[in-house]
Structure formats: structure tokens, C-alpha cells
Design a protein around this motif. Structure first.
Motif, short mmCIF file in Angstrom:
data_model
loop_
_atom_site.label_atom_id
_atom_site.label_comp_id
_atom_site.label_asym_id
_atom_site.label_seq_id
_atom_site.Cartn_x
_atom_site.Cartn_y
_atom_site.Cartn_z
N PHE A 27 3.54 -36.68 -5.70
CA PHE A 27 2.45 -37.86 -5.86
C PHE A 27 2.13 -37.85 -7.32
CE2 PHE A 27 1.82 -36.43 -1.48
CZ PHE A 27 1.62 -37.90 -0.89
N GLU A 77 5.95 -41.93 -13.44
CA GLU A 77 5.40 -43.29 -13.43
C GLU A 77 4.18 -43.44 -12.66
OE1 GLU A 77 8.24 -42.00 -11.99
OE2 GLU A 77 9.19 -43.24 -10.44
N ALA A 78 3.98 -42.60 -11.65
CA ALA A 78 2.85 -42.67 -10.91
C ALA A 78 1.60 -42.44 -12.04
CB ALA A 78 2.74 -41.78 -9.68
N LYS A 79 1.76 -41.44 -12.70
CA LYS A 79 0.54 -40.60 -13.73
C LYS A 79 0.43 -41.73 -14.67
CE LYS A 79 -1.73 -38.16 -13.13
NZ LYS A 79 -3.02 -37.82 -12.48
N ALA A 137 1.07 -45.26 -14.50
CA ALA A 137 0.47 -46.32 -13.61
C ALA A 137 -1.24 -46.17 -13.60
CB ALA A 137 1.05 -46.71 -12.31
N HIS A 138 -1.29 -44.77 -12.97
CA HIS A 138 -2.86 -44.41 -12.85
C HIS A 138 -3.67 -44.46 -14.48
CE1 HIS A 138 -5.90 -41.08 -11.23
NE2 HIS A 138 -6.44 -42.04 -11.82
N ALA A 139 -3.11 -43.66 -15.38
CA ALA A 139 -3.49 -43.80 -16.51
C ALA A 139 -3.83 -45.31 -17.15
CB ALA A 139 -2.95 -43.01 -17.64
N LEU A 199 -4.17 -48.23 -15.65
CA LEU A 199 -4.77 -49.00 -14.65
C LEU A 199 -6.43 -48.36 -14.73
CD1 LEU A 199 -4.40 -51.73 -12.99
CD2 LEU A 199 -2.24 -50.32 -13.81
N SER A 200 -6.42 -47.18 -15.34
CA SER A 200 -7.88 -46.71 -15.77
C SER A 200 -8.65 -47.57 -16.94
CB SER A 200 -7.88 -45.51 -15.59
OG SER A 200 -7.59 -44.94 -16.95
N GLU A 219 -8.33 -49.85 -8.77
CA GLU A 219 -7.03 -50.18 -9.11
C GLU A 219 -6.12 -49.08 -9.72
OE1 GLU A 219 -9.84 -51.01 -10.37
OE2 GLU A 219 -9.45 -52.13 -12.51
N ALA A 220 -6.75 -48.26 -10.33
CA ALA A 220 -6.07 -46.99 -10.90
C ALA A 220 -5.42 -46.29 -9.85
CB ALA A 220 -6.87 -46.24 -11.88
N LYS A 221 -6.30 -45.85 -8.84
CA LYS A 221 -5.87 -45.09 -7.55
C LYS A 221 -4.71 -45.80 -7.00
CE LYS A 221 -6.72 -41.54 -6.59
NZ LYS A 221 -6.15 -40.56 -7.22
N ALA A 250 -2.60 -48.10 -8.16
CA ALA A 250 -1.56 -48.05 -9.03
C ALA A 250 -0.72 -46.47 -8.72
CB ALA A 250 -1.67 -48.22 -10.18
N HIS A 251 -1.71 -45.62 -8.74
CA HIS A 251 -1.05 -44.29 -8.86
C HIS A 251 -0.38 -44.09 -7.30
CE1 HIS A 251 -2.23 -39.52 -9.11
NE2 HIS A 251 -0.92 -39.85 -8.40
#
Lengths: 359, 359, 359, 359
Positions: free
Chosen positions: A227, A231-233, A235-237, A239-240, B231-233, B235-236
Motif C-alpha cells: 500500500f 508511486e502511491a505515496k 501520488a498521495h503527497a 494530490l494532498s 483525492e489524495a486518498k 490517488a494513493h
């Protein structure tokens, strides 16, 4: 809740657009690092609006105060508290907007979520919230550079329909990026982008754009399946961040149009490690860095607050016309450059520290 | 670590491609929900390959076993353990690949991260890892539907250069999506996509694609500023899926080309709530749902394992040619549809439960 | 939620007393460890009731199944799923108790919390829940021993008013502890304790006790100020066990009666490190291990389920008499010994891995 | 790291004994609460030393500054940043101790953990670190009182060998507790305790003690099985305080000496709910509150810093004599009273908010 980010190198930000201070507590900073306010101020200054004709003209000094965690210029391994005072602690121009939620702004959703919202400015959704992030990110990138040689450089790769070209990700420096106000290292494109932003401002309008970013010299092995893949982190970062609408890494959406035989990055020997000939992967395979450069793009929408008259309704549903007063940034991407770098650094430092638990 | 996702509704998955079982523990499931294995099996069956000519032909029965947390058909509020046994617990066809890391696959990076990697198949990077997610997601979406009326529908919106058209997000159903094997509700596009996949397979190649997803009937107020914005979650969650390269919500990257006056979604009265006329925001403002439909797109690269000969090097750096044996999925997007829905459901259920702490 | 423990070495347990299986997912296990089911089974066997006349006589085979995360006898660094099937998946003797919450048992509070509770046995509050913990703890202690030489030994230090004496914490072994059924290495005290338990059983009653534990060969530096101090995590871990009422480390409550001049542990040179002459601190100063042995004590109340008639009320408040049927353990401390060791190991392994991020 | 506590109502503290400021960021505060600096200051004033002859005489004004999260006297639901400036930002008396780790103090272990430690005072292990906790706890207890009527009252129940008696936990108020400087509501015992502390001070020594605490009017249902049982979180919270050595809830260690028939708390009808006749459980069964008063005791060791000469060694192992200069608190328990209340409030508010996700 959820003003914290990171598991080992963990930041907790606070502050609205018009409260007393904005800031951050950074927990998990490695001990014995050399660190001073000047190290922090560099990125805060790059983030600050006002120094150029494209951003807003609010003059924010944004001098960081370090409250704890450092003694005699060295980190203690304890939390580093930092703050920047808001000069403008009393709202002014926003009064007329208090009855009318700005279209595509956070006024309405904050009110629906909390049953209350900051009476002015963007409250917690304001770009001033990112000050705490940037202060923390400056520590993160100093550590990454000193410990691993990691370099993180972001730039404006599009504004409206104008795209940059001829950018060599493997050699690009921040000095080159900062060479023009638009922060686009392609001078020809930068000129067109500037014109686009000026035109938007003159039309009391705003315009969107894209920030690209490259992270060089990563060791292989960063990223936590499944999880918290790298790339997931990222993207999370990304899009925050306020106003973001999209993220792509490596080949991104264009990769979705390709065949595997073309998209795959064949291995090759590079010195004493394996590398890849192409880099459609964007430096990540299976969620883990492979030693090649990580690069990605972040889409920013046009700012919601515009001077043009907009037909909309107030909180009670009555139709009205809204014209934002005050000066507002017609395009966020030049200022977003150091913020994107910040979030990349916060992701990488956390994954790098976690990877130490494997060795 | 990092095989867990969610804060209140929290899943922890386990299992590699060829171990005894794959599965999940789901903590924080609301008590007193009616729940049976059949509720879970529906999405597992939609996820399973083998039922159609486009996917791999490995026959995986994938029958879920519920181990705990339910009594007399009702959830107890305690963790729900679930597993699916791997039929194929002994690797076979993969032997020749053990000395050569597959280009753009996770073999090399797992080895660099852990100093060891599963000797066959994709190990933890295999699509079989998603079985635990899908089982958990089936619980999440049942709760969301029963508690809020939330509907989540994903579909294939592109394969290679073929894009779907004429999809009405506000009415689309899973039945419509499943009407063809490609899971594209635009029959004309579906035909072209199918041809594209067949062509890729025949060329011992693979092809990428895009999955789109809509979440309808969300209450306003979901999403946790600032780091766990909706959206961040999302994307994650999406970039944590194997083979993903991009995410965009609402206007996405095309929004970055627009002016604010066009991009902004004006408010309008909709029954007893405010809604917006357009929905470039994708149902999210300031990181919080606004009551409009949330929609987003996820880019999947072409699968890395292809039958074509590839020039590459082995772990020691010696040049070699790799031809993958066995049958491999030439395109993952049709199977990714329920997995994208799953991840959306896991994000939404967690944010919905957290929002209860505000009331 | 909250069936997870640990930040880097993180376990997630599942299972009630009469469901299909109880088990655990262990995330963050260091890769390349040699590990087999036999390593796990040792502690599960020590935990299992039925082998002695003092515990309950339910015969639970409790054979662990490893589902994932290990290949060819080595850990992959991926989550290790493990389960033990419940033999007794159908409740029997408990039927009469379903209308009457057992005094001092969890029936009533689970009902109040979740609006539902497992119809029989202890549900999630049953001692069977600890099986998953013990399986995970066996991995943790293997790592701690191999990596640091850490030894963890617990023993019964009191039952009712009978206290053990003459226990040398610095040399005590598990073999010595297991030498008698009561698990008290003081044979004289063990005899009295046994008599006390037999007497309680014959009176259809139960009796409380204390488990002590020592952790030897810890490196200095484990423990995370300020909220995850070593003693805080140990206290958390121990009080998360069923039937616990107290925790003390080092001098404990008796230290609260002492003067500083007597309580302080002066430093002295021990080989190439500093040590302390006395150890009232229990191996911890400022929440961080100092290299001396960590020792602590855990109070267990007498089991709530007793055969004696108890005057109480049913769920609707009507007075009634309750006599528990079936065989119930009159004293939990002998079986609690490996469980206390388990929780200590889970705390230490997590802190040891986190400490690696400082180096 | 680990300067954060709580999952939904989450605090992150920062600050050493002699840095610029100590403080806290509180995330997850419910929105629309009435809150002012005065609400915070009350508990900070109760915590502050200097007002009485028993504590240290350093004059610390400790005025809280609220930086964010509140507008027009109402919480916004956003993080509340708070700080208190350290008056004494330059170390003075501590110089001589920099070469010699104080016995039973945190100097040595911080040095071993981080490879560096604050050159003076207690650094992060100083009692000043608790200022941030207390500021956050004041918010927590205001919410608990207003939302549930929960009252939390702590008091000194022993100093050295002197124990309080005749304390009625069900009616005790903070006014009664604060009636004498020792904060023991049994005036006879308070007199003996005072004499004990004065005697310790005159002997340049220190003395330990016990703080007891009761939490009244809890709803049934708080506490998260299995790892975040109410007593586990309380134990964690209390043992995270400097100088603590033990925790017991309800019958505690004395319960370990009892038989079940005596220890069990029979149910009885109390108005429209079930209650228990006795309360050996301390208000908790199976880790969940049962609606009776929760009460517990916390053991504090004698402060490590004493004026008496101590034989010890310096960091290099050379024998030396240490005499602490400056004025040091000979007994922490009177000041610990509001801090224990704080930690109880932080545990309860978090569990209360989490319980909302079940309803």
C-alpha cells in the motif's frame, strides 16, 4: 485530523490563512544533522509570493522561527517545532464573500464537513498551509542530499496549452529553473507561459498548469509494497496539495496507450549495478525504486478565486453574482515548484528511513 | 510492512502468488451488518481471470473462506479474517526466469529491497495479492450502499488508442459494464479494444489501458484536510495497484489547460442542498466531497511479462535474451475494473466512518 | 478496530473463541530470517492448556499453519499469515449464560459497545485470541535472540498470597520455569501455589496471580520518547492482555515509597560500556533502555467465570442466579507466562527496528 | 519520533527544557466547541511549579499562546497549535553535569539513543515537555465534560510511606484536592506528606509517591479490543509520563491475591442501565468501560536529581562524585496531579470519538 504525514519522519502542520501563525512539528528527524534557520528559509523564500510580477502581491515576509529540537546547530533527534507568523491576521477584502460560497473553492465543503468555516481567506485550504510543509521539506531534502546524494528538482512544464520542451532531467538544476519567474527552464516556452498568465490576469481570470519533478540518485529499494509503494505515496503527497487534479509517473497516461514490448525497460549493466536503457517506469518497478531517476507530473487546475463576475447562489440557495475582491494569484504553478519538491522530499525521506529497518 | 490500508476500516493483506493462501484481515467493520460469503464472492468472481478469452487461462476457483468476525450472518464488530487458497502452490513455468530479472517487473527491485525475492511468479507484486483487497472491498461497498446509497461503478475507458465514448456516468450500472468481456459499456469501442487485445496476444505482446470510475450519492463532507483529502486518498489507493502509472480526478490533466472562468463549477440549488451545474471538480473541493459524483481515471501500463524475446541482462549483468513462458494476461484493465471499485470503496468507507467523529 | 499492534513489526490478529480459525498477519518481519512452523509451535505448545492438571482440560491441538511470507525456510520480508483452527466451532455449555451477562466478564460491555456479542464463550475477549499474538511473538523473539542475543523469560511470581522467592533473574531459563506445572522456579512456593489453585478449583472458585518477566541483553537505546517510552509500550502491551489489572517496572510501586538517594542507580564501568550498580530503574531511564536487564510484573485478576452460584441480574435487569457450566481455568498465570513473553518480544522487536532509523 | 498520541484526537508535542518554546499541535478537535486561552490556562496554572513551597522555585509564567484552529471563540475542526515560551532559554547551573550522566536520569540513555543529548536540564525528558500535553488535555476534558458529563479528578494518595485515607472517589472535586499544597484531600495524611517532603528537601534528597485518579460518568462502551483496551491505553498514557514506575486499575495488584467469588462485581439494575454492586473491575470489563467509575493509581519514583553527593562515573567511566546544583523538586506528585488528569482525558476523548464510528 489528518494534518500529519509520514510514518518515521512525520510532520504535523497547523494554521489557517489569517490566524496567528502557521507552522509544523517535525518528528523523527535524524539526530546530529547540522541545521539552521537559513537551511529552512531558502525554500520558504522560493515558495513566497510577491517577489515577482506573476504571483500575488501580498508581501509576506515569512521568516521561520525554530522553536525546538536543535542545539548548537545540531539536531537532537527530538521534534523540531517551527512557525511563521501571519502578518495579515485580520481579514479584510473577503467580507462580501462570507454569504456566498466561492465556486470550486473549499468554502462550501468545509462548511458541510465541520458545520463551520474560517470566515475569510481560504482557512485551512489556503496556500499558506503549505508553509509548514515547505519548512519540514527543507530538512528532509538536506538529509537526502547529505546521506544519499539525492537531488530533487521541479519545474513548470506547462501553463495552459503551452508546454516546455528541451528539458534535460538528468542535469537540470534549481538555479536553471529559477532563471525566469515562470520557473520553466525552456526560455521559449517560458515566454509564452508568461504571456498566458498576464493575459489571464488582465481578463480577471486564472489559468492552470503542470509541474514536473525529477528525483535523482535514489538508491534502489525505496517504497513499501503493497500500500505504500513509492508511486502511491508520491501520488498521495501530490494530490494532498491544493488545486491538484492529476498525477502521473514515468510514461503515465501515455504509457496506457503503449505495447509492452515498447514500454518495457530492458536491463543493462551500469557500473556495479543494474540499470535500465529506457525509463518508462519512471524509476519505479513493483512500487520500489530501481536506481534510475524518478520523475512525475502534477496537474494544477486554474485558481478558483477570480475577479470576473460569476453567476452562482449563496448558502441559502438564492442566485447572486460573485466578484472576488483583492488580488489573487492567476496561476499557481510557479510557486508550486518548491512545494512539489517538498512533498517529494517528505515521501523519500520517510521511505529511506523505513528501508533502514530492513538492513 | 505497509500491507495495511485505512485508519478506522483497516485492512491488512497477506499472500504471494504461489504460497498456501492469500487473504486479508478487516478491522473496524461496523457491527450488526448482514454479511455472508456470497456477498464477498460476487466481486471475487468478477475479479477472477479465466472466465473470458481475453484474460489468462489459469483456472482459479478463488472461493473465499470467512474465518472470523461473523456469527449467525451478522458482523460482530470484530476483525473479519478471510482467505482464498492458492491452487497452484508450486511454481512451474517460471524456472528459467529466476536468473534473469524480467524487464519492468518487480523481480529486481524486490531483490534489491529485501535481499531475497519469491522464486517464481510475481510474489507479492502479483495480481493475486489483490484478492484480499477485493474481499475487503466487498464488505466496504455493501456498507456504503446500505448506509448512504453510495454506488461505485468502474469501466474500461481505453485500451491502447481506443477510447470509449457515450458513457453516461450518472446512470451506468455494473450489469451494463459486464455486458461484454472487455468491460467497456460503449459497444463500438469495446469491439475495437477486443481486437487490440487479441492482436497484442497474437504478437506475444501486451497493451495498456485506462479504467474510469464514478462514485455516486456521496454525502458532502467526506475527506480529511489536509493530507487525507479525498483525492489524495483515492490517488494513493489507485497507485497502490500493480501496473498503475497515473491518476486524474474530475477535469484532471485537461483541467490544467483551462481558464478558471470555464473550469469553475457554479453553485445552484438542487432540492434541499447546493449542487453545481458543471462538475470539473470531480465531486471534490478543498479535498472534501461536495455531494456531486466523484469520478476519476487510472492509467495501467501494458503488462511487463510478454512472450516476445527481450534483450536484457541477468542479475550478474551478463547479456541474455528472455522469453517468458506460460500464459500471461495481455491486458489487465478488464480485470482491474472490480479492483478499482474495491479501492474506491475502501477509501470512502474509511472517510465516512471518520466523518462520524465530527457529528 | 485496534486489533493491530506495533509500528514497523506490526501484527493484526483475528478470531473469536468459537469461530473457524484464530490467527494473525505479521507485517514488517525482517527478510532472510530462517523460520519454520516448528519455531512457532514451541511457544504455542507452551501456551496451550490441557497438558497439565491445573489448566482447563479442553484439548486444543493448536497446530499452526503458515499461509504466506516464507519460501524455502526463509522469510521474504512480506506479511506472514498464520492461523490455528478452532476445534470447537460450535458452542455447547454456554447456552444458559446467553441471557445473563457474567459478572466481571466482557459479555455486557461487548453488548454495550457493539450492540451485539458472540453468543458463547468469550468471543474476542477469550484467551484464544492470544494465539495469534503468541505465533507472532515467536517470530519476534527468534529475531531478537539471533540479532541481539536478547533473552526473555517470564515466570509465576505469585498465586493468591503465595509469593516466589530466590529467583535469580540474571540466570533464569525457560527450562527452569517449565520444570513444574505452575511455572514458578521456586519449588517451595510452587507447591503452595499448586495447593492454592487446587483448593480454588475444588471450591468452584478461581484465584489471581502475578507474572514476572525479565528481558536480558538489550542494547542501550530502545524506547521512543515521549509517548512510546519503553515502559509505556510494555505497560500498554501487558494491559492489553485479558484479566490484567496492573503493571510495574523495576522498583514499581515500592519505588514510590523510597528516597532518591536510595533509589538512584549509580553508574559504574562494565567492560566497555557504562552500567549501573543497582537496578531500581528496571533497565529503563527516560523511557530508553540503558543496557541493564529490563524486568517487570503483571497482575492478573482471578478468572471471572466460576462454578459457584452468583447472585446477579440478566440483561433486562431481573435478578437471577448464575452457575457457570463447563470446565474453566481456575488460575490463568501459568498459561500467561508465554503470553507475557510474547508481548514483551513484540514491544522490543518494534523498538529495535525503529532504532535502526537513527543509525 | 513518537511525540504523537491518539488516533482521532491526536496530539503532537515539541520542546525541550531550555529551547525557545514548548508546545503542541492538536489535531481532530471537534468543531464548533467554545474555547479560549483561559480554558487552557486553568490546567497550565495548576501544573506550574513555584506557587507553593513544596515545588521548585523557578518562576515560570507559562502563558499559553493559541496559534491556530479557533475563530471568534469557536473551534474550526482544524489543528490547534499552542505554545508556551521558555523563559530560561540559556542553561546555567547544569554546566558541571555535562561530563557526568546523572544516575537514574535520562542523560545517559538519550546519549546512547541519539548520539547527542541536550547539554543541560532534562532536554526532552524534562517535566516541561508535559506543558504541551496539559494544554491539549484541557481541550479534551472540556469536550468530555460538555458532551458526556465526564469528570476526571486526580489526587495524591501517597508520599513515601504515608497514605491518604477517607477519600470518597464518587464525590471528590478538584477544589477539594487543591485545598492543600500537597493535593491530598485527606488533611491528616496531607500534613504527614508535607513533613516528609520537607524532610527530604532538607536532606538534599527526594521522595516518591502515588497519584490516584477517578473518571466518573463514562458511558459504557469506550475502549477498543484487543490492543487498545481502555486499561491498556491508560497504562500506556500514564507510563509515558516522566518518573512513573507502575500502574494499576481497580483492584490492581491486590486483586491478584483475591478469589473470583470475592473479586467479581455482580450486576444490579441502576435506573435504566445495568451497574455493578462492587467495582473491583475499576469500571472496565474486557477492555471496555461498563458505566461505573474508572479509577487507577500511578506510581512515581523519587526524582533522580538530588543535591546529595553521589558516587558514580563520568561518560568515559572514570569515578567521580556528583552533587546537583540548583533547586530541584524533591517530590513530583503534587504537580503530577493535573498531568495525570490530562493523560486520562486524552485517552478518553480519543476512545469516545472512535466509539462514534460504531453508532
Amino acid at each position: 485530523m489528518s494534518s500529519s504525514f509520514g510514518r518515521i519522519f512525520r510532520i504535523s502542520t497547523f494554521g489557517e490563512s489569517h490566524c496567528r501563525s502557521v507552522g509544523v512539528v517535525v518528528d523523527g528527524v535524524p539526530p546530529r544533522m547540522s541545521l539552521s534557520a537559513a537551511d529552512i528559509q531558502i525554500q520558504l523564500d522560493r515558495r513566497r509570493p510577491g517577489g515577482n510580477k506573476l504571483g500575488t502581491e501580498r508581501n509576506e515576509a515569512d521568516q521561520v522561527q525554530i522553536l525546538s529540537g536543535i542545539e548548537n546547530g545540531l539536531t537532537l533527534g527530538t521534534p523540531i517545532g517551527m512557525l511563521v507568523n501571519n502578518k495579515d491576521q485580520r481579514p479584510g477584502d473577503y467580507g462580501s464573500m462570507s454569504q456566498v460560497p466561492r465556486p470550486s473553492h473549499a468554502d462550501y465543503t468545509y462548511q458541510m464537513k465541520y458545520g463551520i468555516h474560517a470566515s475569510s481567506g481560504g482557512g485551512r485550504s489556503s496556500a499558506r498551509e503549505t508553509i509548514g510543509r515547505v519548512a519540514a521539506g527543507a530538512i528532509a531534502e538536506k538529509y537526502l542530499l547529505e546521506e544519499y546524494g539525492i537531488e530533487i528538482v521541479a519545474w513548470v512544464s506547462s501553463v495552459g496549452n503551452h508546454d516546455s520542451d528541451n528539458v534535460d532531467m538528468e542535469t537540470l538544476t534549481r538555479v536553471q529553473v529559477d532563471d525566469n519567474e515562470i520557473r520553466c527552464p525552456d526560455p521559449h516556452a517560458a515566454e509564452k507561459m508568461t504571456a498566458e498568465i498576464v493575459a489571464a490576469r488582465e481578463a480577471k481570470d486564472s489559468i492552470g498548469g503542470v509541474v514536473s519533478c525529477v528525483c535523482r540518485n535514489l538508491p534502489a529499494g525505496l517504497g513499501e509494497p503493497v500500500f505504500d509503494r513509492l508511486e502511491a505515496k508520491l501520488a498521495h503527497a501530490m494530490l494532498s496539495l491544493p488545486a491538484t487534479k492529476g498525477f502521473e509517473i514515468g510514461s503515465g497516461f501515455s504509457g496506457a496507450r503503449m505495447r509492452g514490448s515498447l514500454h518495457n525497460d530492458p536491463f543493462v549493466k551500469k557500473g556495479d549495478r543494474l540499470g535500465t536503457i529506457t525509463n518508462n517506469s519512471g524509476g519505479v518497478q513493483g512500487g520500489i525504486s530501481n536506481g534510475e531517476s524518478v520523475y512525475f507530473r502534477v496537474a494544477f487546475k486554474p485558481p478558483a478565486t477570480i475577479g470576473q463576475a460569476q453567476q452562482t447562489v449563496d448558502y441559502s440557495g438564492v442566485e447572486t453574482t460573485l466578484e472576488a475582491k483583492g488580488r489573487h494569484d492567476p496561476c499557481v504553478v510557479p510557486r508550486a515548484v518548491p512545494i512539489v519538491e517538498t512533498m517529494a522530499a517528505l515521501v523519500l525521506v520517510d521511505l529511506a528511513l523505513i528501508q533502514k529497518t530492513r538492513i
